[in-house]
Design a protein around this motif. Structure first.
Motif, short mmCIF file in Angstrom:
data_model
loop_
_atom_site.label_atom_id
_atom_site.label_comp_id
_atom_site.label_asym_id
_atom_site.label_seq_id
_atom_site.Cartn_x
_atom_site.Cartn_y
_atom_site.Cartn_z
N THR A 27 -7.60 -1.73 -0.03
CA THR A 27 -6.23 -2.22 -0.16
C THR A 27 -5.60 -1.75 -1.47
N GLU A 28 -6.34 -1.79 -2.55
CA GLU A 28 -5.75 -1.41 -3.84
C GLU A 28 -5.41 0.08 -3.90
N MET A 29 -6.19 0.90 -3.21
CA MET A 29 -5.84 2.32 -3.21
C MET A 29 -4.60 2.59 -2.36
N LEU A 30 -4.34 1.75 -1.35
CA LEU A 30 -3.08 1.87 -0.61
C LEU A 30 -1.91 1.63 -1.55
N ILE A 31 -2.04 0.64 -2.43
CA ILE A 31 -0.97 0.36 -3.40
C ILE A 31 -0.89 1.46 -4.44
N PHE A 32 -2.04 1.91 -4.93
CA PHE A 32 -2.07 2.97 -5.93
C PHE A 32 -1.42 4.24 -5.40
N ARG A 33 -1.63 4.52 -4.12
CA ARG A 33 -1.10 5.75 -3.51
C ARG A 33 0.26 5.56 -2.84
N ASN A 34 0.82 4.36 -2.98
CA ASN A 34 2.12 4.05 -2.36
C ASN A 34 2.06 4.18 -0.83
N GLN A 35 1.01 3.60 -0.23
CA GLN A 35 0.83 3.63 1.22
C GLN A 35 0.88 2.23 1.83
N PHE A 36 1.40 1.27 1.07
CA PHE A 36 1.48 -0.12 1.53
C PHE A 36 2.84 -0.33 2.19
N PRO A 37 2.90 -0.91 3.40
CA PRO A 37 4.19 -1.09 4.08
C PRO A 37 5.14 -1.98 3.28
N GLU A 38 6.35 -1.51 3.04
CA GLU A 38 7.32 -2.27 2.28
C GLU A 38 7.85 -3.48 3.04
N SER A 39 7.62 -3.53 4.34
CA SER A 39 8.13 -4.64 5.15
C SER A 39 7.30 -5.91 4.98
N LEU A 40 6.15 -5.82 4.30
CA LEU A 40 5.26 -6.97 4.15
C LEU A 40 5.25 -7.47 2.72
N THR A 41 4.94 -8.78 2.56
CA THR A 41 4.59 -9.28 1.24
C THR A 41 3.15 -8.86 0.95
N LEU A 42 2.74 -8.94 -0.30
CA LEU A 42 1.39 -8.50 -0.64
C LEU A 42 0.35 -9.31 0.11
N ASP A 43 0.44 -10.62 0.10
CA ASP A 43 -0.48 -11.47 0.85
C ASP A 43 0.06 -12.89 0.85
N GLU A 44 0.59 -13.33 1.98
CA GLU A 44 1.18 -14.66 2.06
C GLU A 44 0.14 -15.77 1.94
N SER A 45 -1.12 -15.45 2.19
CA SER A 45 -2.16 -16.48 2.16
C SER A 45 -2.71 -16.72 0.77
N ILE A 46 -2.37 -15.86 -0.21
CA ILE A 46 -2.86 -16.01 -1.58
C ILE A 46 -1.70 -16.41 -2.47
N GLU A 47 -1.82 -17.56 -3.10
CA GLU A 47 -0.74 -18.12 -3.89
C GLU A 47 -0.25 -17.17 -4.97
#
Length: 344
Positions: A42-62
Motif C-alpha cells: 500500500t505504501e508503495m502505491l502512495i509513493f508511486r502515486n498509484q492510489f485512487p484519488e476517489s478514495l479516502t486513505l482508510d475509513e476504518s483507521i481513525e
C-alpha cells in the motif's frame, strides 16, 4: 511536545517534518514510538502515486480517515510504542504500557485508548509490529475457509503472502504451493512449510506446478488460490490454475493498476469464484461469532507461533526514510520487511 512525522510530499518524495502535538486531553494518552513497519504494497502505491484519488486513505483507521488522497499526506498503520503520559481521566494501568496502534510513521502521537491495542507481555515490539499484517493473514483464512485435503496456491510471497503461507502450513492440506520469482522469498516460503515454490516466468517450473496441481486429471487444479502478488496480471494465471468450482481470493490492493482478465474460457465453464477480501471489515457470515477483539487474539497467537520478526530484512532511523522507500522502489529483491527504529 514536538513529533517527527513522515510525510509523502509528492511522487517518489518523502520528508520528515517536525510538528507540535496538540495538548494532551483528559481522555488521551501520549505514546512514544519504538518502531513502525512499512506496509510495502500500500505504501508503495502512495509513493508511486498509484492510489485512487476517489478514495479516502482508510475509513476504518481513525488516524487516516480524514485525509484525502493528495500530497502532502501521512500514511502507515503499524506502530508499536510505549505510553509515556496519560490524561487525568485515563485509568492508571495505561501508563508505561506497550501498545500497537494503526498510526502513520511518527516519533510520538496522541491517541485515545480505543485506538490502541495492548501488546502481550511475552511479545517483543519487533514482533508486535506485524500485528496488522498477521490480522490480514488471519482474515484471509476466515474468508477462504480452507478445507482438509485441498490443494492451495498462494500467489506472491511478500510479507502478507509469507504470513498466510505460515498459517496454511499448519492445515492438513494435500499440498501448499506458492508462486514467487524472488529467490530469497522462495527460500523463506520453503522454510515455513510451503511444499513447492514456482517462478511463473520459468516454463519448466510451471509445467511442474501444473503436475503438482493435477490439472490434467478429473478433480484436478487448485481448490483455493490466494492472490497477494500485487499484480492484477496474476489473476489470469490464477484462473488457468484453478480447478472446477475453485475459489480465487483476491487479497492484493492494486490501486490504479489494471489488467485485462480472460473471463471467456476456463472461468465461465468451470464455475470459478473470484472473491475479494479486506481486513477493515469482517465478512457478514462470520460477524455472528467474530469481532475485531477475537481476530486480534488469534493474530497474537499466530505471531507467537510464526515468529514474523525473522522476516525483518532492514532497519532504518526515521531520518533515513527516503533511503528506505528508494530501496523498496528500486531494489525490492533486496528487501522483505523494512522497519523504522526510533531509538527508544
Amino acid at each position: 511536545m514536538k513529533s517527527r512525522q513522515l510525510w509523502f510530499t509528492g511522487p517518489h518524495s518523502v520528508e520528515v517534518i517536525e510538528k507540535e502535538l496538540d495538548v494532551l486531553g483528559a481522555r488521551d494518552v501520549l505514546v512514544r514510538t519504538v518502531c513502525s513497519a512499512i506496509s510495502t504494497g500500500t505504501e508503495m502505491l502512495i509513493f508511486r502515486n498509484q492510489f485512487p484519488e476517489s478514495l479516502t486513505l482508510d475509513e476504518s483507521i481513525e488516524a487516516l480517515s480524514a485525509q484525502a488522497v493528495r500530497y502532502p499526506l501521512q500514511y502507515g498503520y503499524a506502530c508499536v510504542g510505549k505510553v509515556e503520559e496519560i490524561g487525568e481521566e485515563i485509568e492508571p494501568h495505561w501508563f508505561g504500557k506497550t501498545v500497537f496502534s494503526f498510526q502513520p510513521h511518527c516519533s510520538n502521537f496522541i491517541a485515545s485508548p480505543a485506538e490502541l491495542v495492548p501488546v502481550p507481555a511475552d511479545i517483543d515490539p519487533s514482533a508486535a509490529v506485524f500485528l496488522a499484517n498477521m490480522e490480514t493473514a488471519v482474515n484471509f483464512l476466515l474468508d477462504a475457509s480452507p478445507k482438509v485435503g485441498e490443494r492451495v496456491l498462494i500467489s506472491g510471497q511478500g510479507i502478507v503472502g509469507l504470513l498466510t503461507s505460515g498459517l496454511l502450513a499448519q492445515f492438513p492440506l494435500a499440498g501448499l504451493f506458492a508462486l514467487e520469482s524472488i529467490e530469497a522469498r522462495q527460500r523463506w516460503a520453503q522454510q515455513i512449510g510451503v511444499n513447492g515454490v514456482f517462478d511463473a516466468n520459468q516454463k519448466d517450473a510451471m509445467t511442474e506446478l501444473r503436475n503438482q496441481l493435477r490439472l490434467t486429471e478429473q478433480n484436478g487444479g487448485a481448490d483455493l488460490i490466494i492472490e497477494v502478488s500485487g499484480s492484477p496480471d496474476a489473476l489470469n494465471l490464477a484462473i488457468d490454475l484453478c480447478g472446477y468450482a475453485g475459489r480465487i481470493l483476491v487479497g492484493s490492493w492494486y490501486g490504479t493498476k489494471i489488467a485485462p482478465i480472460n473471463l471467456g474460457e476456463r472461468f465461465h465453464r468451470n464455475r470459478i469464484q473470484i472473491v475479494s477480501t479486506q481486513v477493515s471489515s469482517i465478512a457478514p457470515e462470520n460477524t455472528g461469532r467474530w469481532d475485531s477483539a477475537r481476530r486480534f487474539e488469534v493474530a497474537w497467537e499466530m505471531i507467537r507461533r510464526c515468529q514474523p520478526e525473522q522476516f525483518i530484512s532492514h532497519r532504518f532511523p526515521l531520518k533515513s526514510a527516503g533511503a528506505a522507500y528508494e530501496l523498496l522502489d528500486k531494489n525490492p529483491v533486496e528487501a522483505l520487511q523494512v522497519l523504522f527504529d526510533y531509538g527508544v
